[in-house]
Design an enzyme around this catalytic site. Structure first.
Site, PDB file in Angstrom:
ATOM      1  N   CYS A 341       0.838  -1.198   0.000  1.00 47.92           N
ATOM      2  CA  CYS A 341       0.000   0.000   0.000  1.00 47.92           C
ATOM      3  C   CYS A 341       0.880   1.258   0.000  1.00 47.92           C
ATOM      4  CB  CYS A 341      -0.987  -0.019   1.162  1.00 47.92           C
ATOM      5  SG  CYS A 341      -2.390   1.093   0.895  1.00 47.92           S
ATOM      6  N   HIS A 425      -3.465  -5.221   1.013  1.00 46.90           N
ATOM      7  CA  HIS A 425      -3.287  -5.664   2.390  1.00 46.90           C
ATOM      8  C   HIS A 425      -3.832  -7.088   2.518  1.00 46.90           C
ATOM      9  CE1 HIS A 425      -2.155  -1.777   4.019  1.00 46.90           C
ATOM     10  NE2 HIS A 425      -3.214  -1.212   3.460  1.00 46.90           N
TER      11      HIS A 425
END
Length: 502
Positions: A341, A425
């Site tokens: 991310c 994630h």
């Protein structure tokens, strides 16, 4: 029935989240249809529900403990700090803007009381019991007027309150007494008793103090939970992760192969969803530590740059600490680096950010052929795909939109040499993919490391949740706890002066 209970705490990190999860798991094992609830959570560790709503990861974990699907109703307000004084406000799973602490407590928070009460009422109409988690301490007298997560919601919903205290820190009796004594008479009427958490030693030595506490407050203790390692699952924030060097190592079990695998996680500012590395730490022979100095990368077989609420701030931090140059040297030497991310975004060529930092054009580390543009609309999704020949599931929470212009495909991102980057994630929780990825890392690092074939991250998580349920079942007065959930706080609880300041 439509039972309920609020788990409050003497302090932050007293154990409210795990006690709430433990009670949920205990109840569902008794055949009770139960749900968790936290009106307002401040956390950088979040989760995306099936309907695409962002909630605190602790509430997703508690929903798993209750064996129900997490929804936005379980955490209607999520605050994601961007600095010491401001946070992004996420309402019913969607971001609605940035707000200063003064602005939030100055009026916005109070206006949200109706929303959170509606969510709680809907849950109570659906489930047999709702176990609510408070935040911080209910005795924050400077914030009581606008409180929507502790006594504010307990008063409005007539919830009994159980106060949890961390005896491992010391001063638990003073904390219990002081918490009650700083509440108004009306609030005190809902505080039914106490639960001691993280006790080490002989309980018989503690019992005289519990008797004295009952005599002083007129309230019993509902149990003494022993200290147990490895139960801090899905922590709400980085409270336990100091940014001063190598301070958090996973407990490594014996490797299957000849070598262990060392993972260094850069402890960047405003770390978010650092729980991503929990799946690595669960692997036998993998040791994970958080680092903040370039020399600490030297013996690492894999360096992970985790998610962050401040991508540009993380870039500056990496450069100031000398870690940016250390990462470039690793990449040039073919030594593994993984960015997730925000950590993926810093590895790119440049970032255009008029949303998060409002810094405009910022040069990245240049290790991946990626250009990032921050959009006002946040991406919230649960993608499914394939990588390294294995099925992968994840979730995305980001404003940055990545334009990948080269490299080999890797989930939604790319790979160049030994540098990987993705927005996903939770991808490492996919067992087959995690093992395949670790084999790649071991080969690049020259380690004779073999992933354990039978490690199931989901199975390990279930074992942890069962341990939480066992703690409640074995060390709490479950008969009294059930009466409290079913019938509310007993009448006639005494007032402890001085009460809340006028």
């Amino acid at each position: 029935m439509s039972g309920g209970l609020l788990i409050a705490g003497t302090t932050s990190d007293a154990g409210k989240s795990v006690v709430t999860a433990g009670i949920c798991r205990w109840l569902v094992r008794q055949g009770v249809k139960v749900a968790p609830f936290k009106a307002q959570n401040m956390s950088l560790n979040s989760f995306v529900t099936r309907e695409g709503a962002e909630i605190g990861r602790a509430q997703a974990m508690q929903a798993q403990a209750a064996r129900v699907e997490p929804t936005a109703l379980m955490n209607p307000v999520l605050l994601k700090p961007g600095s010491d004084r401001s946070s992004q406000v996420v309402l019913m799973g969607r971001p609605v803007g940035e707000m200063s602490a003064r602005g939030y407590h100055g009026g916005r928070q109070e206006a949200l009381l109706g929303t959170v009460l509606d969510c709680l009422a809907e849950l109570r109409g659906t489930y047999d019991a709702v176990i609510c988690e408070g935040a911080g301490s209910p005795a924050e007298i400077n914030l009581r007027r606008t409180d929507i997560v502790n006594m504010g919601i307990a008063r409005n919903a007539r919830l009994p309150v159980l106060v949890v205290g961390d005896i491992d820190r010391g001063g638990v009796f003073a904390s219990f007494f002081g918490t009650v004594a700083l509440l108004s008479r009306e609030d005190q009427e809902l505080v039914a008793g106490f639960l001691v958490n993280k006790f080490r030693g002989d309980v018989s030595l503690l019992e005289p103090g519990l008797d004295m506490l009952r005599n002083l407050t007129g309230r019993p203790s509902y149990g003494v939970l022993p200290f147990q390692h490895g139960l801090g699952i899905d922590e709400e924030d980085g409270l336990r992760v100091s940014l001063r060097g190598s301070v958090r190592e996973s407990a490594v079990s014996s490797p299957v192969g000849e070598d262990i695998l060392r993972v260094a996680v850069c402890a960047i500012p405003l770390m978010s969803n650092f729980t991503d590395v929990d799946a690595l730490a669960a692997e036998p022979g993998v040791v994970v530590r958080f680092v903040d100095r370039p020399e600490e990368l030297a013996d690492a077989d894999l360096v992970v740059i985790p998610g962050t609420r401040g991508t540009v701030k993380a870039l500056e931090w990496l450069r100031e600490r000398g870690l940016a140059e250390a990462l470039r040297r690793r990449a040039a030497a073919g030594r593994p680096v993984l960015g997730i991310c925000g950590g993926f975004q810093v590895l790119g060529e440049h970032i255009e950010d008029d949303v998060e930092s409002r810094r405009g054009h910022v040069e990245g580390l240049g290790l991946l052929p990626v250009r990032v543009r921050f959009a006002r609309e946040k991406t919230l999704t649960r993608p499914v795909g394939e990588a390294l020949g294995e099925h992968v599931e994840g979730y995305e929470i980001h404003h940055g939109v990545a334009d990948v212009t080269g490299g080999d495909p890797f989930l939604d991102g790319c790979r160049v040499g030994a540098v990987w980057g993705t927005h996903w994630h939770g991808s490492l929780e996919s067992d087959g993919f995690r093992r395949a990825f670790l084999r790649e890392v071991a080969a690049a690092a020259g380690r004779r490391f073999v992933p354990a074939a039978g490690t199931s991250f989901a199975g390990l998580r279930e074992e942890q949740l069962d341990r939480l349920g066992d703690l409640i079942e074995e060390h709490a007065d479950t008969d009294a706890l059930w009466r409290l959930i079913e019938s509310g706080a007993p009448s006639g609880l005494p007032f402890i002066p001085p009460g809340a300041p006028a």
